[in-house]
Design a protein around this motif. Sequence first.
Motif, short mmCIF file in Angstrom:
data_model
loop_
_atom_site.label_atom_id
_atom_site.label_comp_id
_atom_site.label_asym_id
_atom_site.label_seq_id
_atom_site.Cartn_x
_atom_site.Cartn_y
_atom_site.Cartn_z
N GLU A 145 10.02 9.18 4.00
CA GLU A 145 8.61 9.29 4.35
C GLU A 145 7.82 8.20 3.62
O GLU A 145 8.24 7.70 2.59
CB GLU A 145 8.07 10.67 3.97
N PRO A 146 6.63 7.82 4.17
CA PRO A 146 5.79 6.86 3.45
C PRO A 146 5.31 7.46 2.13
O PRO A 146 4.99 8.63 2.05
CB PRO A 146 4.60 6.65 4.40
N LEU A 147 5.28 6.64 1.10
CA LEU A 147 4.91 7.08 -0.24
C LEU A 147 3.82 6.15 -0.77
O LEU A 147 4.02 4.94 -0.82
CB LEU A 147 6.14 7.04 -1.14
N THR A 148 2.67 6.70 -1.11
CA THR A 148 1.57 5.93 -1.68
C THR A 148 1.34 6.38 -3.12
O THR A 148 1.92 7.36 -3.58
CB THR A 148 0.26 6.14 -0.88
N VAL A 207 8.89 2.32 -8.03
CA VAL A 207 9.20 1.11 -8.81
C VAL A 207 10.05 0.16 -7.98
O VAL A 207 9.76 -1.05 -7.90
CB VAL A 207 9.90 1.47 -10.14
N ASN A 208 11.08 0.67 -7.33
CA ASN A 208 11.95 -0.19 -6.53
C ASN A 208 11.21 -0.87 -5.38
O ASN A 208 11.53 -2.00 -5.01
CB ASN A 208 13.14 0.60 -5.97
N GLY A 209 10.20 -0.19 -4.84
CA GLY A 209 9.42 -0.76 -3.74
C GLY A 209 8.24 -1.61 -4.18
O GLY A 209 7.57 -2.22 -3.36
N GLY A 210 7.96 -1.65 -5.47
CA GLY A 210 6.88 -2.48 -5.98
C GLY A 210 5.52 -1.80 -6.03
O GLY A 210 4.50 -2.45 -6.28
N LEU A 211 5.49 -0.50 -5.80
CA LEU A 211 4.23 0.24 -5.84
C LEU A 211 3.70 0.33 -7.27
O LEU A 211 2.50 0.24 -7.50
CB LEU A 211 4.46 1.65 -5.27
N LEU A 212 4.59 0.50 -8.23
CA LEU A 212 4.27 0.53 -9.66
C LEU A 212 5.28 -0.33 -10.41
O LEU A 212 6.41 -0.50 -9.95
CB LEU A 212 4.37 1.95 -10.22
N ALA A 220 0.83 -1.20 0.00
CA ALA A 220 0.00 0.00 0.00
C ALA A 220 0.87 1.25 0.00
O ALA A 220 0.46 2.30 -0.48
CB ALA A 220 -0.92 0.00 1.22
N GLN A 221 2.07 1.11 0.54
CA GLN A 221 3.01 2.24 0.57
C GLN A 221 4.43 1.71 0.60
O GLN A 221 4.66 0.56 0.93
CB GLN A 221 2.76 3.14 1.78
N VAL A 222 5.34 2.56 0.19
CA VAL A 222 6.77 2.25 0.24
C VAL A 222 7.46 3.43 0.92
O VAL A 222 6.85 4.48 1.15
CB VAL A 222 7.37 2.02 -1.18
N ILE A 223 8.73 3.27 1.20
CA ILE A 223 9.50 4.36 1.79
C ILE A 223 10.02 5.24 0.65
O ILE A 223 10.68 4.76 -0.26
CB ILE A 223 10.68 3.84 2.63
N GLY A 224 9.69 6.52 0.72
CA GLY A 224 10.11 7.47 -0.31
C GLY A 224 11.57 7.86 -0.18
O GLY A 224 12.26 7.44 0.75
#
Length: 99
Positions: A18-21, A45-50, A10-14
Motif C-alpha cells: 500500500e502507499p505509505l506517507t 527509510v528504504n524508499g527515501g521517505l525518512l 511524497a509516498q513510498v510502497i509500504g
Amino acid sequence: MIENQDIRPAQVIGPLGEPLTIKDLPSPKTKRWVVRRKAEVVAAVNGGLLTIDEVLERYGLTLEEFASWQRAVDRSGMQGLRVTRIQHYRDLYERQLKY
C-alpha cells in the motif's frame, strides 16, 4: 544551480504493497513495536521517505536496533521481524550461507 536540495518522495510502497506517507507512519510515541510498524519504518527509510538519522531521533531507537530490523526484513521479509521467531530465522539464514 541546484545544490543539496532535499528531494524526497511524497509516498513510498509500504510492506503490504500500500502507499505509505509520513502521516501513515507509526506515532513518534510508539512503545509497542509490532511487525507491521517495524516494517513500515524500514520501508520508509528504504524508499527515501525518512533518513536513518530522522528515524533514530523520531522513535528514540539505537542504530543497532534499526539495523537489526533492516537485516531481518532483507533476510526473511516481515516474518523475520517477529520477536518469537528471531532465532529460527537467524538459524535458517546461517544454514543458507553454508550451502
